[in-house]
Design a protein around this motif. Structure first.
Motif, PDB file in Angstrom:
ATOM      1  N   ASP A  15       1.256 -32.169  34.607  1.00  7.61           N
ATOM      2  CA  ASP A  15       0.473 -31.663  35.524  1.00  7.61           C
ATOM      3  C   ASP A  15      -0.712 -32.451  35.775  1.00  7.61           C
ATOM      4  O   ASP A  15      -1.662 -32.163  36.655  1.00  7.61           O
ATOM      5  CB  ASP A  15       0.533 -30.070  35.326  1.00  7.61           C
ATOM      6  N   SER A  16      -1.197 -33.550  35.347  1.00  7.98           N
ATOM      7  CA  SER A  16      -2.281 -34.095  35.546  1.00  7.98           C
ATOM      8  C   SER A  16      -2.346 -34.672  36.799  1.00  7.98           C
ATOM      9  O   SER A  16      -1.179 -35.450  37.061  1.00  7.98           O
ATOM     10  CB  SER A  16      -2.575 -35.387  34.419  1.00  7.98           C
ATOM     11  N   LYS A  17      -3.195 -34.886  37.617  1.00 13.44           N
ATOM     12  CA  LYS A  17      -3.138 -35.546  39.033  1.00 13.44           C
ATOM     13  C   LYS A  17      -2.730 -37.152  38.769  1.00 13.44           C
ATOM     14  O   LYS A  17      -2.445 -37.868  39.573  1.00 13.44           O
ATOM     15  CB  LYS A  17      -4.334 -35.291  39.876  1.00 13.44           C
ATOM     16  N   HIS A  18      -2.891 -37.562  37.650  1.00 17.19           N
ATOM     17  CA  HIS A  18      -2.736 -39.125  37.219  1.00 17.19           C
ATOM     18  C   HIS A  18      -1.489 -39.427  36.684  1.00 17.19           C
ATOM     19  O   HIS A  18      -0.970 -40.385  36.575  1.00 17.19           O
ATOM     20  CB  HIS A  18      -3.609 -39.441  36.152  1.00 17.19           C
ATOM     21  N   GLU A  64       3.724 -36.293  38.799  1.00 12.91           N
ATOM     22  CA  GLU A  64       2.738 -35.447  39.721  1.00 12.91           C
ATOM     23  C   GLU A  64       3.138 -36.565  40.912  1.00 12.91           C
ATOM     24  O   GLU A  64       2.978 -36.060  42.081  1.00 12.91           O
ATOM     25  CB  GLU A  64       1.465 -35.513  39.388  1.00 12.91           C
ATOM     26  N   HIS A  98       4.708 -35.315  44.424  1.00 14.06           N
ATOM     27  CA  HIS A  98       3.950 -35.334  45.608  1.00 14.06           C
ATOM     28  C   HIS A  98       4.476 -36.414  46.826  1.00 14.06           C
ATOM     29  O   HIS A  98       4.632 -36.214  48.006  1.00 14.06           O
ATOM     30  CB  HIS A  98       2.560 -35.842  45.409  1.00 14.06           C
TER      31      HIS A  98
END
Ligand code: PGA
Length: 264
Positions: free
Chosen positions: A93-96, A100, A104
C-alpha cells in the motif's frame, strides 16, 4: 481506427525494430498487439499470459488498454499477469510500490480478476525470498509460460531489475540495485537515500522464456543504451544485450530513442 505513424522498420540481427514518430503512436501499436492476443485467446477459450513492466515507459500502453476496455469492450477476464519486479522491502500500500503503480495505471480500471495478478512480494522475510522466487517461476510455468512480455530498459541496460552482472540464465531472485538505477528513481522517492537498495526481479532467463518480447524505449535519454543493446557486444555488463540471443524479440522505439542507431 487512427493510423499510426510508423517511420521505419529495421532488423538488427534477430531483433525486429519498429520506429514511430512519437511514443504515443508506438504505445497504441503495442496496446493493439496485446489486445489482439487477448481476443485471439478468447476465441480459443484460453487464457493470455502477460508479463508486465512498471516505470514511465509502459504508462501510455496501459492508458490505451484501459480505453479499449472502457470504450471498445475489451475484456481482461482471460488474462493472467506476472509483473517483472518489486522493490524490497516494500509494502503493497506504499505509494512507491509496484502493486500501487499497477493498480493506479491499469488494474483498477479493467476487469482482470485479482487472483490472476502476480507481483513479486516486497513484504517477505529475507529468508523466505528464495523459496518464494522459485514458486514465482513455477507459477509462470504452470500456466503455460508468458505469451507476451513487455519490457522497458534502464540507463544501465537493465531489463526488469537485472542490473549489470546479471547472467543470461538468471531466474527470479533478490538483487541489489545499481547506483544509476537508484539515482533515476530518486525523484519519485524524494531523494536517493529513500530508494530501496534491493528488489525482487524476474531473471533474464525468466524473461527469455516468453513467447514474444517487446522492449519499448522513448526519448533522447534512452538513445545511447538502445544503440548499445542492439549493436553492442553481448555481455553481462549490459544485460539488455542478451536480447540479441533471444527469440521473438521486437524493439518499439520513438524517433528520439532510435536516433543513434546505425541505419537511422
Ligand atoms: P522507465 O524505466 O520506464 O521509467 O524509463 C525503465 C527501466 O528502468 O526499466
Amino acid at each position: 481506427m487512427a493510423n499510426l505513424e510508423l517511420l521505419r522498420e529495421a532488423r538488427f540481427g534477430e531483433i525486429g525494430v519498429k520506429i514511430y514518430e512519437d511514443r504515443s503512436d508506438a504505445s497504441v501499436s503495442v496496446a493493439r498487439r496485446i489486445a489482439n492476443l487477448i481476443k485471439q485467446r478468447q476465441s480459443e477459450s484460453k487464457m493470455a499470459v502477460l508479463g508486465l513492466a512498471t516505470g514511465a515507459t509502459p504508462v501510455k500502453v496501459y492508458e490505451e488498454l484501459i480505453r479499449l476496455h472502457q470504450e471498445e469492450g475489451l475484456s481482461f477476464r482471460n488474462v493472467i499477469s506476472f509483473n517483472l519486479d518489486e522493490y524490497f522491502p516494500m509494502q503493497p500500500d506504499s505509494k512507491h510500490s509496484y502493486v500501487e503503480f499497477m493498480k493506479h495505471n491499469l488494474f483498477a480500471h479493467i476487469d482482470i480478476l485479482p487472483e490472476n495478478i502476480h507481483i513479486p512480494d516486497g513484504t517477505l522475510k529475507e529468508e523466505d525470498v528464495e523459496k518464494y522466487c522459485e514458486e514465482y517461476e513455477n507459477k509462470i510455468e504452470e500456466v503455460g509460460g508468458i505469451d507476451f512480455q513487455l519490457l522497458g530498459i534502464g540507463r544501465t541496460g537493465h531489463i526488469g531489475f537485472n542490473e549489470p552482472g546479471s547472467s543470461a540464465d538468471s531466474l527470479t531472485r533478490m538483487v541489489v540495485l545499481n547506483d544509476v538505477t537508484r539515482t533515476d528513481a530518486a525523484g519519485g522517492f524524494g531523494g536517493k537515500e529513500n530508494v530501496p537498495t534491493k528488489a525482487i526481479t524476474m531473471g533474464v532467463g525468466s524473461v527469455f522464456k516468453a513467447k514474444a518480447i517487446v522492449l519499448m524505449a522513448w526519448g533522447e535519454s534512452k538513445a545511447e543504451i538502445v544503440k548499445h543493446a542492439l549493436e553492442g557486444e553481448v555481455s553481462s555488463n549490459v544485460p539488455a544485450t542478451f536480447l540479441q540471443h533471444a527469440k521473438g524479440v521486437e524493439f518499439v522505439l520513438d524517433k528520439e530513442a532510435a536516433a543513434l542507431l546505425a541505419a537511422s
